[in-house]
Design an enzyme around this catalytic site. Structure first.
Site, mmCIF file in Angstrom:
data_model
loop_
_atom_site.group_PDB
_atom_site.id
_atom_site.type_symbol
_atom_site.label_atom_id
_atom_site.label_comp_id
_atom_site.label_asym_id
_atom_site.label_seq_id
_atom_site.Cartn_x
_atom_site.Cartn_y
_atom_site.Cartn_z
ATOM 1 N N VAL A 39 -1.064 -2.225 -4.463
ATOM 2 C CA VAL A 39 -0.707 -3.273 -5.424
ATOM 3 C C VAL A 39 -1.162 -4.632 -4.866
ATOM 4 C CG1 VAL A 39 1.175 -4.395 -6.668
ATOM 5 C CG2 VAL A 39 1.246 -1.926 -6.286
ATOM 6 N N SER A 51 -0.908 4.396 -4.621
ATOM 7 C CA SER A 51 -1.446 3.171 -5.199
ATOM 8 C C SER A 51 -1.448 2.015 -4.204
ATOM 9 C CB SER A 51 -0.604 2.784 -6.409
ATOM 10 O OG SER A 51 0.671 2.370 -5.977
ATOM 11 N N LYS A 70 -2.100 -2.936 -10.051
ATOM 12 C CA LYS A 70 -1.809 -1.658 -9.406
ATOM 13 C C LYS A 70 -3.057 -0.791 -9.486
ATOM 14 C CE LYS A 70 1.657 2.010 -9.252
ATOM 15 N NZ LYS A 70 3.002 2.426 -9.654
ATOM 16 N N THR A 100 0.875 -1.177 0.000
ATOM 17 C CA THR A 100 0.000 0.000 0.000
ATOM 18 C C THR A 100 0.905 1.217 0.000
ATOM 19 O OG1 THR A 100 -0.085 0.023 2.396
ATOM 20 C CG2 THR A 100 -1.864 -1.118 1.289
ATOM 21 N N GLY A 101 0.757 2.029 -0.994
ATOM 22 C CA GLY A 101 1.598 3.221 -1.098
ATOM 23 C C GLY A 101 0.732 4.455 -1.007
ATOM 24 N N ASP A 123 11.745 8.770 -10.801
ATOM 25 C CA ASP A 123 11.648 8.325 -9.401
ATOM 26 C C ASP A 123 12.519 7.090 -9.222
ATOM 27 O OD1 ASP A 123 10.909 8.278 -6.764
ATOM 28 O OD2 ASP A 123 8.997 7.285 -7.095
HETATM 29 P P1 ADP Z 1 4.165 3.214 -5.680
HETATM 30 O O1 ADP Z 1 3.896 4.346 -6.564
HETATM 31 O O2 ADP Z 1 3.117 3.018 -4.632
HETATM 32 O O3 ADP Z 1 5.572 3.199 -5.138
HETATM 33 P P2 ADP Z 1 5.012 0.874 -7.155
HETATM 34 O O4 ADP Z 1 4.734 0.667 -8.596
HETATM 35 O O5 ADP Z 1 6.413 1.215 -6.774
HETATM 36 O O6 ADP Z 1 3.986 1.938 -6.611
HETATM 37 O O7 ADP Z 1 4.565 -0.425 -6.380
HETATM 38 C C1 ADP Z 1 4.659 -0.530 -4.989
HETATM 39 C C2 ADP Z 1 5.252 -1.862 -4.595
HETATM 40 O O8 ADP Z 1 4.452 -2.893 -5.121
HETATM 41 C C3 ADP Z 1 6.623 -2.083 -5.162
HETATM 42 O O9 ADP Z 1 7.621 -1.594 -4.323
HETATM 43 C C4 ADP Z 1 6.707 -3.582 -5.284
HETATM 44 O O10 ADP Z 1 7.069 -4.155 -4.063
HETATM 45 C C5 ADP Z 1 5.275 -3.958 -5.572
HETATM 46 N N1 ADP Z 1 5.069 -4.099 -7.018
HETATM 47 C C6 ADP Z 1 4.638 -3.174 -7.900
HETATM 48 N N2 ADP Z 1 4.553 -3.674 -9.136
HETATM 49 C C7 ADP Z 1 4.940 -4.964 -9.037
HETATM 50 C C8 ADP Z 1 5.060 -6.030 -9.966
HETATM 51 N N3 ADP Z 1 4.762 -5.863 -11.250
HETATM 52 N N4 ADP Z 1 5.484 -7.224 -9.516
HETATM 53 C C9 ADP Z 1 5.778 -7.400 -8.221
HETATM 54 N N5 ADP Z 1 5.668 -6.433 -7.291
HETATM 55 C C10 ADP Z 1 5.267 -5.233 -7.686
HETATM 56 MG MG MG Z 2 7.383 2.755 -5.880
#
Ligand code: ADP
Ligand code: MG
Length: 516
Positions: free
Chosen positions: A267, A265, A289, A261-262, A405
């Site tokens: 995921v 977003s 996502k 959870t960010g 980023d």
């Molecule tokens: P945010 O903008 O919230 O940082 P991210 O795209 O970095 O979004 O995704 C958050 C986390 O979700 C990542 O740090 C990773 O651990 C996991 N994650 C995102 N996309 C994937 C993926 N395609 N496969 C596996 N883990 C993913």
């Molecule tokens: Mg990220």
């Protein structure tokens, strides 16, 4: 991922850009901090402002039946729970439909009707509008509208002699009262009284009016409460429905749980199902996502998209909900570019509104670790560095992108190599701040690998030149940045003088909006 498939990843703070380290969304706050009344008041004010803003931004939001789901703090969920909730929603809808049928059967043609309104599960305010999928009826002509009763002229009576009728006439007055019921709130059930020659006494009318108003207020309160609660949930009912449809269509087998959870977003991990079309293969494991549809976090990111000429024209015309969808769209297009260049990154499966489905980087529901979390041998660290340098160059030269980023938080270590993720904010180098973003990326990468013991890691200035092909000679950061800004300014002037810059990149099948 924990045994139930739920793990709230730690917030991405630390060496990332300043805007990332502020207010990590979704992170449970374990320390209780005492605060003054002023703090509480301002927090309340902030909450009110946010609510106001959300209400203004999403006036059309109509929530469906509420249930506990994934919230920032409460990420205790599993696919079973979600499916149970979906089923509950369906059940509630069926229950209401049955109630409506019963109501109709009992009332029949009777002039006095009873209402089961209070027994409905889905309140009229909260019924699913399915947003964009609804075809709005033509409301210019309302076939159910009652003819207006004849009005009494100002003089207070009509007719002559013994046929005179005053405004106090019982029949006229009763009919008028019936017609006035139209002004009650639309969800207030008045039966078919409006359409017929029904005469309501003043006493009955006043009692009804009073009831209608209190019912309206009750509904509004309920609505407000639900609006607020859904806005705070990571996945609102509409998103739930989108996910449900993906599972229902067979595209996804099951959604197993939340990976992260960010701020912007959430995921999820899912097992892939079968594609409706033969040419598309769904990966066995997918990452979903979901871009948060509350606006506050995205405001900070305006600068990434507002000045991105690919999206500039559309940005100004869009409502906030659509802007969030644009983030998801941006991530999809950027990933597609990277895929074409052969950069290890998730493969896009499908984009639906603000939900992006892509291949899962990891195995058996466990996401690949971020570079910041993995301990690599010095050989692997050196290998990773060479690969990152290479990928940054490819990203810049072949994809015409700057990650914007890039750090050890957005690089995963999987199958002995580095995978790039999180590219919704990536921009083209000609973005008015593109080179500054690149320099920031270079600083993160350079510091990470230098600290990680890679002796040959270039410093940020050398890395910037190696990636961009520029040859900025300034030997200190301040002068270097000044030169970067001068370059950006020069580019902006060029764009001003020569019109919109055309994208040099067109081979990834992006839609024509990019190359307008
Ligand atoms: P945010 O903008 O919230 O940082 P991210 O795209 O970095 O979004 O995704 C958050 C986390 O979700 C990542 O740090 C990773 O651990 C996991 N994650 C995102 N996309 C994937 C993926 N395609 N496969 C596996 N883990 C993913
Ligand atoms: Mg990220």
């Amino acid at each position: 991922m924990d045994p139930v498939g739920v793990a709230a990843a730690p917030p991405e703070a630390g060496p990332g850009p300043a805007w990332r380290s502020k207010c990590p969304w979704g992170a449970p706050n374990t320390t209780s901090i005492s605060c003054s009344l002023a703090d509480v008041m301002s927090e309340q004010l902030a909450k009110e402002l946010q609510l106001e803003e959300e209400n203004a931004a999403f006036p059309e939001v109509v929530a469906v039946a509420e249930g506990p789901f994934i919230t920032g703090e409460n990420v205790d969920t599993s696919s079973d729970l979600m499916l149970a909730q979906m089923l509950q929603m369906e059940f509630d809808r069926e229950y209401d439909a049955q109630l409506r049928r019963e109501e109709k059967k009992i009332n029949g043609d009777s002039k006095v009707s009873i209402s089961f309104e209070n027994y409905r599960k889905v309140h009229p305010y909260d019924s699913d509008s399915s947003e964009d999928e609804v075809d709005w009826q033509d409301t210019r002509h309302d076939p159910y509208r009652a003819d207006k009763p004849t009005t009494t002229p100002r003089k207070g009576f009509i007719g002559k002699g013994k046929d005179i009728t005053t405004k106090h006439d019982e029949v006229v007055c009763g009919r008028k009262n019936t017609a006035r019921m139209e002004n009650f709130a639309p969800e207030f059930q008045v039966g078919d009284g409006i359409g017929m020659d029904l005469k309501l006494s003043n006493q009955v009318f006043n009692a009804l009016k009073q009831h209608a108003y209190s019912e309206e207020r009750r509904s509004a309160r309920l609505h407000e409460k639900k609006e607020h609660s859904t806005a705070e949930k990571a996945v609102d009912p509409k998103t739930r429905l989108l996910l449900y449809k993906m599972v229902n269509s067979g595209m996804l087998e099951t959604i197993t749980g939340c990976v992260s959870t960010g701020k912007e977003s959430v995921v999820f991990h899912a097992y892939g199902g079968k594609s409706a079309t033969e040419d598309k293969v769904i990966p066995p494991e997918c990452a979903i996502k979901v871009f948060k549809t509350t606006l506050n976090e995205f405001k900070n990111r305006d600068k990434y998209i507002k000045d991105d000429y690919r999206f500039k024209d559309r940005f100004s015309k869009l409502n906030p909900r659509k802007i969030i969808r644009m983030w998801a769209e941006k991530e999809m297009h950027n990933l597609t570019r990277m895929q074409h260049a052969g950069i290890p990154c998730p493969q896009v499966v499908i984009l639906k509104k603000h939900v992006l489905v892509m291949s899962f980087i990891g195995h058996d529901q466990v996401p690949a670790p971020k570079l910041k979390d993995v301990t690599l041998s010095i050989e692997d660290m050196k290998k990773a560095y060479d690969q990152v340098l290479n990928m940054m160059q490819q990203l810049y030269k072949e994809c015409n992108l700057v990650h914007a980023d890039l750090s050890e938080y957005n690089m995963l270590w999987h199958d002995g190599k580095v995978w790039l993720i999180d590219v919704s904010q990536s921009v083209e180098p000609t973005h008015p701040h593109g080179l500054e973003f690149l320099f920031r990326d270079c600083r993160n990468v350079s510091q990470f690998f230098q600290k990680g013991g890679v002796a040959e890691a270039l410093n940020e200035r050398e890395l910037f030149n190696a990636v961009s092909g520029f040859n900025i000679t300034a030997d200190n950061e301040v002068d270097f940045q000044a030169e970067i800004e001068a370059l950006e300014k020069m580019n902006e002037d060029h764009v001003q003088n020569h019109g919109k810059k055309l994208s040099m990149f067109s081979s990834d099948g992006d839609p024509p909006i990019y190359d307008e």
